[in-house]
Design a protein around this motif. Structure first.
Motif, mmCIF file in Angstrom:
data_model
loop_
_atom_site.group_PDB
_atom_site.id
_atom_site.type_symbol
_atom_site.label_atom_id
_atom_site.label_comp_id
_atom_site.label_asym_id
_atom_site.label_seq_id
_atom_site.Cartn_x
_atom_site.Cartn_y
_atom_site.Cartn_z
ATOM 1 N N ARG A 61 15.773 22.244 29.553
ATOM 2 C CA ARG A 61 14.311 22.304 29.339
ATOM 3 C C ARG A 61 13.827 21.311 28.277
ATOM 4 O O ARG A 61 12.829 21.546 27.603
ATOM 5 C CB ARG A 61 13.867 23.720 28.946
ATOM 6 N N MET A 64 10.325 18.053 30.850
ATOM 7 C CA MET A 64 9.482 18.880 31.709
ATOM 8 C C MET A 64 8.450 17.982 32.392
ATOM 9 O O MET A 64 8.244 16.831 31.988
ATOM 10 C CB MET A 64 8.748 19.943 30.874
ATOM 11 N N ASP A 67 1.687 19.330 33.750
ATOM 12 C CA ASP A 67 0.966 19.998 34.838
ATOM 13 C C ASP A 67 -0.340 20.540 34.253
ATOM 14 O O ASP A 67 -0.381 21.634 33.686
ATOM 15 C CB ASP A 67 1.855 21.138 35.373
ATOM 16 N N THR A 70 -0.523 22.134 30.648
ATOM 17 C CA THR A 70 0.773 22.702 30.288
ATOM 18 C C THR A 70 1.924 21.839 30.811
ATOM 19 O O THR A 70 1.700 20.746 31.327
ATOM 20 C CB THR A 70 0.836 24.175 30.811
ATOM 21 N N VAL A 71 3.139 22.318 30.623
ATOM 22 C CA VAL A 71 4.316 21.636 31.186
ATOM 23 C C VAL A 71 5.120 22.672 31.953
ATOM 24 O O VAL A 71 5.062 23.864 31.659
ATOM 25 C CB VAL A 71 5.201 20.990 30.099
ATOM 26 N N ARG A 72 5.884 22.200 32.930
ATOM 27 C CA ARG A 72 6.715 23.114 33.736
ATOM 28 C C ARG A 72 8.022 22.416 34.084
ATOM 29 O O ARG A 72 8.101 21.182 34.026
ATOM 30 C CB ARG A 72 5.966 23.532 35.010
ATOM 31 N N PRO A 73 9.053 23.202 34.483
ATOM 32 C CA PRO A 73 10.301 22.560 34.920
ATOM 33 C C PRO A 73 10.065 21.772 36.215
ATOM 34 O O PRO A 73 9.078 21.996 36.906
ATOM 35 C CB PRO A 73 11.239 23.742 35.192
ATOM 36 N N ALA A 75 10.238 20.642 40.038
ATOM 37 C CA ALA A 75 10.238 21.449 41.267
ATOM 38 C C ALA A 75 11.648 21.478 41.869
ATOM 39 O O ALA A 75 12.436 20.548 41.649
ATOM 40 C CB ALA A 75 9.274 20.844 42.275
ATOM 41 N N LEU A 168 18.354 26.439 32.852
ATOM 42 C CA LEU A 168 17.298 26.687 33.841
ATOM 43 C C LEU A 168 17.635 27.757 34.882
ATOM 44 O O LEU A 168 16.799 28.602 35.201
ATOM 45 C CB LEU A 168 16.970 25.359 34.535
#
Ligand code: TYD
Length: 220
Positions: A61, A64, A67, A70-73, A75, A168
């Motif tokens: 993590r 990232m 998005d 925010t941030v996300r892992p 896809a 993850l």
């Protein structure tokens, strides 16, 4: 037994959920084969090459995707592409040259990990398996894949003892789904040479079982 790739070496893969012992048993199997006079090269996926390095940042993590606010892992599909790219580098840089030299290559994970992990984390589940298979169509088939069967509970307990931060995919629900997929690994790898080994016993006992399987299945 003749190998399907036609190269003088032998290609063995160890697989299982996180905490199944594939890393430990890759080392122990190589030690045992070397003791018997074989030339062995060990390796793992994700690799320590550039794509593997990127993947590890994502698993921890540290990297990232932005998005909105925010941030996300990454896809699941991006992960499938990255793992497939890392695998082709792995083949070209290490696996094929070693097999050409007549060595035994033992890889800690290969495309069964992609079929299991990326389908287990895709919203579509099993329906994405044909696409993952297609991405890995150029990944040469191993001579033998050994799956270490360990329940999600035992693996979680081992990971807890090992310490470190949770990666993850190291979540109870995902690991339980993965344990079920690995029990039916043959369905993910039609036509491949797959053997299961119970992985919950003492390390030395499991190691001896794995050595027996390699001897019985590959004559080495
Ligand atoms: P792991 O063997 O746990 O590496 P380490 O012990 O160094 O943390 O592998 C890293 C993770 O990557 C593991 O959760 C499985 C996952 N993975 C995939 O999701 N797809 C793949 O194709 C591969 C090779 C691994």
């Amino acid at each position: 037994m003749n190998s399907s790739h036609g190269l003088p070496g032998r290609f063995i893969v160890l697989e299982g959920i996180d905490g199944s012992g594939s890393t430990t048993h890759t080392k122990l199997l190589s030690k045992s084969l070397r003791k018997d006079g074989h030339e062995v090269r060990t390796s793992c996926e994700p690799t320590d090459g550039p794509v593997g390095f990127l993947i590890r940042q994502v698993l921890q993590r540290r990297l990232m995707v932005a998005d909105g606010d925010t941030v996300r892992p990454f896809a699941w599909s991006t992960m499938a592409l990255l793992f497939a790219a890392d695998r082709l580098d792995h083949l070209d840089s290490l696996i094929l040259p070693a097999l050409q030299d007549g060595a035994i290559v033992i890889s800690d994970r290969y495309d069964l990990s992609s079929l299991a992990y990326q389908s287990a984390t895709a919203p579509g589940g099993a329906e994405v398996v044909p696409w993952i298979r297609e991405l890995n169509a150029r990944a040469m088939r191993p001579d033998l894949t050994i799956v270490l069967d360990v329940t999600a509970e035992v693996a979680e307990e081992r990971r807890g003892r090992r310490g470190g931060s949770e990666e993850l995919f190291e979540k109870r629900e995902i690991q339980a789904r993965l344990a079920r997929l690995y029990l039916e690994a043959e369905a993910l790898l039609p036509g491949d040479h797959v053997v299961h080994v119970p992985g919950e016993g003492a390390v030395d006992d499991t190691s001896a079982l794995i050595r027996d399987v390699v001897h019985r299945e590959l004559g080495i």
